[in-house]
Design an enzyme around this catalytic site. Structure first.
Site, PDB file in Angstrom:
ATOM      1  CB  THR A 122       0.731   0.336  -4.321  1.00 59.65           C
ATOM      2  OG1 THR A 122      -0.607  -0.029  -4.655  1.00 59.65           O
ATOM      3  CG2 THR A 122       1.003   1.755  -4.752  1.00 59.65           C
ATOM      4  CG  LEU A 153      -9.075  -4.229  -5.702  1.00 61.15           C
ATOM      5  CD1 LEU A 153      -9.433  -3.937  -4.271  1.00 61.15           C
ATOM      6  CD2 LEU A 153      -9.085  -5.726  -5.930  1.00 61.15           C
ATOM      7  CD  GLU A 155      -9.830  -2.613   1.559  1.00 64.80           C
ATOM      8  OE1 GLU A 155     -10.452  -2.341   2.586  1.00 64.80           O
ATOM      9  OE2 GLU A 155      -8.594  -2.682   1.507  1.00 64.80           O
ATOM     10  CG  LEU A 253     -16.001  16.509  -5.875  1.00 65.98           C
ATOM     11  CD1 LEU A 253     -16.674  17.403  -6.923  1.00 65.98           C
ATOM     12  CD2 LEU A 253     -14.865  17.290  -5.212  1.00 65.98           C
ATOM     13  CB  CYS A 263      -4.873   2.709  -0.956  1.00 66.31           C
ATOM     14  SG  CYS A 263      -4.887   0.940  -1.280  1.00 66.31           S
TER      15      CYS A 263
HETATM   16  P1  NAD Z   1      -3.131  -7.220   2.927  1.00 68.91           P
HETATM   17  O1  NAD Z   1      -2.340  -6.819   4.105  1.00 68.91           O
HETATM   18  O2  NAD Z   1      -4.603  -7.388   3.052  1.00 68.91           O
HETATM   19  O3  NAD Z   1      -2.564  -8.593   2.327  1.00 68.91           O
HETATM   20  C1  NAD Z   1      -1.196  -8.869   2.181  1.00 68.91           C
HETATM   21  C2  NAD Z   1      -1.003 -10.365   2.331  1.00 68.91           C
HETATM   22  O4  NAD Z   1       0.330 -10.708   1.984  1.00 68.91           O
HETATM   23  C3  NAD Z   1      -1.224 -10.885   3.758  1.00 68.91           C
HETATM   24  O5  NAD Z   1      -2.156 -11.940   3.747  1.00 68.91           O
HETATM   25  C4  NAD Z   1       0.172 -11.353   4.195  1.00 68.91           C
HETATM   26  O6  NAD Z   1       0.126 -12.466   5.090  1.00 68.91           O
HETATM   27  C5  NAD Z   1       0.764 -11.736   2.856  1.00 68.91           C
HETATM   28  N1  NAD Z   1       2.239 -11.780   2.811  1.00 68.91           N
HETATM   29  C6  NAD Z   1       3.144 -10.895   3.318  1.00 68.91           C
HETATM   30  N2  NAD Z   1       4.389 -11.294   3.012  1.00 68.91           N
HETATM   31  C7  NAD Z   1       4.286 -12.417   2.286  1.00 68.91           C
HETATM   32  C8  NAD Z   1       5.231 -13.300   1.657  1.00 68.91           C
HETATM   33  N3  NAD Z   1       6.538 -13.067   1.713  1.00 68.91           N
HETATM   34  N4  NAD Z   1       4.762 -14.374   1.017  1.00 68.91           N
HETATM   35  C9  NAD Z   1       3.429 -14.619   0.950  1.00 68.91           C
HETATM   36  N5  NAD Z   1       2.491 -13.818   1.505  1.00 68.91           N
HETATM   37  C10 NAD Z   1       2.913 -12.739   2.167  1.00 68.91           C
HETATM   38  O7  NAD Z   1      -2.787  -6.145   1.801  1.00 68.91           O
HETATM   39  P2  NAD Z   1      -3.741  -5.633   0.612  1.00 68.91           P
HETATM   40  O8  NAD Z   1      -4.697  -4.625   1.127  1.00 68.91           O
HETATM   41  O9  NAD Z   1      -4.242  -6.810  -0.150  1.00 68.91           O
HETATM   42  O10 NAD Z   1      -2.676  -4.844  -0.279  1.00 68.91           O
HETATM   43  C11 NAD Z   1      -1.676  -5.502  -1.022  1.00 68.91           C
HETATM   44  C12 NAD Z   1      -1.014  -4.500  -1.954  1.00 68.91           C
HETATM   45  O11 NAD Z   1      -1.981  -4.027  -2.905  1.00 68.91           O
HETATM   46  C13 NAD Z   1      -0.464  -3.255  -1.262  1.00 68.91           C
HETATM   47  O12 NAD Z   1       0.715  -2.854  -1.921  1.00 68.91           O
HETATM   48  C14 NAD Z   1      -1.555  -2.236  -1.469  1.00 68.91           C
HETATM   49  O13 NAD Z   1      -1.058  -0.915  -1.484  1.00 68.91           O
HETATM   50  C15 NAD Z   1      -2.067  -2.601  -2.850  1.00 68.91           C
HETATM   51  N6  NAD Z   1      -3.462  -2.210  -3.094  1.00 68.91           N
HETATM   52  C16 NAD Z   1      -4.408  -2.403  -2.122  1.00 68.91           C
HETATM   53  C17 NAD Z   1      -5.734  -2.049  -2.381  1.00 68.91           C
HETATM   54  C18 NAD Z   1      -6.787  -2.233  -1.323  1.00 68.91           C
HETATM   55  O14 NAD Z   1      -7.881  -1.679  -1.496  1.00 68.91           O
HETATM   56  N7  NAD Z   1      -6.535  -2.965  -0.253  1.00 68.91           N
HETATM   57  C19 NAD Z   1      -6.099  -1.519  -3.629  1.00 68.91           C
HETATM   58  C20 NAD Z   1      -5.101  -1.360  -4.594  1.00 68.91           C
HETATM   59  C21 NAD Z   1      -3.789  -1.712  -4.315  1.00 68.91           C
END
Ligand code: NAD
Length: 439
Positions: A122, A153, A155, A253, A263
């Protein structure tokens, strides 16, 4: 079959890597964290998500899925590179894009031939266009096109959401990139998932607008729950009936201890920060954020109102994850409750089926137990913070036998309030007419 690298193997990247491999693509999951990568290589998931290890092993066994810390090498062999690294909030609320920038630099330096970079992380509106310019400047020879493909998605239901999304949003103005994305997501197209094709900025804003709206619904119902408590109404009947109106919908709700997770808190702050950058009034979302902060503290206030000064008293906290079916504790309302009670001098005994280890990485002094009933031993009060099914099924007879006191604060409204009161508990939920006994 498309050769794909997914950079970042967290909650989003790992699920995307498994799903894209399951679709028949050859996928490399790449991460800077060597511990995560070695776990994944051995078929173990570093995160809890129902069913995830079955998908992991199945796709590893198929030979289509592999994991590496050598991101440059993975990129060199891929036609499509998904970006799924974190974008946490900075002190001022804006998104920290340093992980994205680092990953994009590696892509710009290593991509070979026409490569589509798909941003799942995001990122604030305007970021993808800036990244495209950055790539073009850093490596003018590279044939790289950026596409925005925000992730929706949830979690706890991440795998199901990956395979059956309500919609798939793809921001691109390139017909060549569009064809590549159609091929990558062919399996979703075949099951008639709606695809929204738009420009980069529209795709980016769809994600923020969706999360800001859901957060608004939660803060709205939490304020209505406070009003219900004050006037003796039952918020469940209020929200269920509101939800019968098709214009409103019953989802999101449910009153509770405030929203958390990785998020909503960060995305609402990022929307406000984007508004400030463009001089656009975001007062509504600012109010949602402050209402949520108040709600997290309101839980502590209700507890103090019920049990008096918590200093020297024992409080059992059931639920540490920000919601059920996940081990994620980022911005969990339990962090506020636990830290406030510890600073007030309470003794805490906690339980969570999946999130205790992650929680103790943030608050190591918290005592966690393997079973909920163990956490209840000698407690003056019980606070239910996460909607795990096992807490819905608590045996109140046993709860009574284990606890020393009789206070139950049910911040998720999991228990039958009348039954709890009939057992002699001093019970309160959120918005269930706390001042009156509901008959
Ligand atoms: P997370 O922290 O679980 O995972 C991020 C991963 O990226 C980590 O494993 C980290 O080691 C790795 N990383 C960081 N820098 C890196 C690099 N330069 N090269 C390779 N790997 C690297 O994060 P997440 O919850 O999976 O979220 C990721 C993105 O998706 C965010 O922008 C979040 O806002 C978005 N998002 C998350 C969700 C959710 O429910 N978690 C849902 C929709 C969108």
């Amino acid at each position: 079959m498309t050769n794909i690298t997914v950079i970042g193997t967290g909650y989003v990247g790992l699920v995307a890597a498994l799903g894209l491999s399951d679709f028949g693509n050859r996928v490399i999951g790449a991460d800077i964290d060597p511990d995560k990568i070695s776990m994944l290589q051995s078929g173990k998931s570093p995160i809890y998500e129902k069913g995830i290890e079955d998908y992991l092993r199945r796709n590893l066994d198929s030979g289509r899925l592999s994991f590496t810390t050598d991101i440059g090498k993975a990129v060199r062999s891929s036609e499509v590179v998904f970006l799924a690294v974190g974008t946490p909030p900075k002190e001022d609320g804006s998104a920290d894009l340093s992980y994205i920038e680092k990953a994009v630099g590696t892509i710009a330096d290593n991509a070979q031939g026409y490569t589509v970079v798909v941003t799942k992380s995001t990122v604030p509106v305007g970021t993808n266009r800036i990244l495209q310019k950055y790539i073009n400047t850093r490596n003018p020879e590279a044939e790289i096109e950026i596409v925005s493909n925000p992730e929706f998605l949830r979690e706890g239901r991440a795998i199901q959401d990956f395979f059956h999304p309500d919609r798939t949003v793809i921001g691109t103005e390139s017909s060549r990139a569009k064809e590549v994305m159609k091929k990558v997501y062919r399996a979703l197209n075949l099951i008639s998932v709606p695809f929204v094709w738009c420009n980069l900025e529209t795709a980016e804003l769809i994600k923020y607008a969706s999360n800001a709206f859901l957060a608004t619904k939660i803060s709205f119902i939490n304020q209505m729950a406070a009003l219900s408590d004050a006037v003796g109404a039952d918020i469940h009947i209020v929200s269920r009936t509101m939800g019968m109106d098709g214009r409103i919908s019953s989802k999101f709700l449910h009153p509770g201890p405030g929203y958390g997770g990785s998020c909503f808190p960060k995305d609402t702050k990022a929307v406000v920060s984007t508004g400030e950058r463009y001089g656009v009034d975001m007062s509504l979302i600012k109010t949602v954020i402050s209402a949520n902060e108040k709600q997290k503290k309101h839980v502590v206030e209700i507890l103090v109102d019920m049990m008096g000064n918590p200093a020297g008293r024992t409080v059992a906290v059931l639920g540490l994850a920000f919601k059920s079916e996940t081990d994620d504790v980022r911005d969990s309302p339990s962090l506020t409750l636990v830290s406030e009670l510890l600073s007030a001098g309470a003794e805490l005994r906690a339980h969570d089926p999946k999130a205790s280890d992650n929680f103790r990485k943030i608050i190591p002094e918290l005592q966690c137990f393997d079973s909920s009933y163990e956490a209840l031993e000698g407690a003056d009060a019980l606070v239910l913070m996460t909607e795990w099914n096992e807490y819905r099924a608590l045996d109140l007879e046993l709860v009574k036998a284990k606890m020393k006191g009789s206070v139950i604060l049910d911040a998720r409204n999991l228990l039958d309030s009348d039954m709890a009161r009939d057992y002699g508990f001093n019970y309160r939920g959120i918005g269930r007419g706390n001042r009156l006994k509901v008959t």
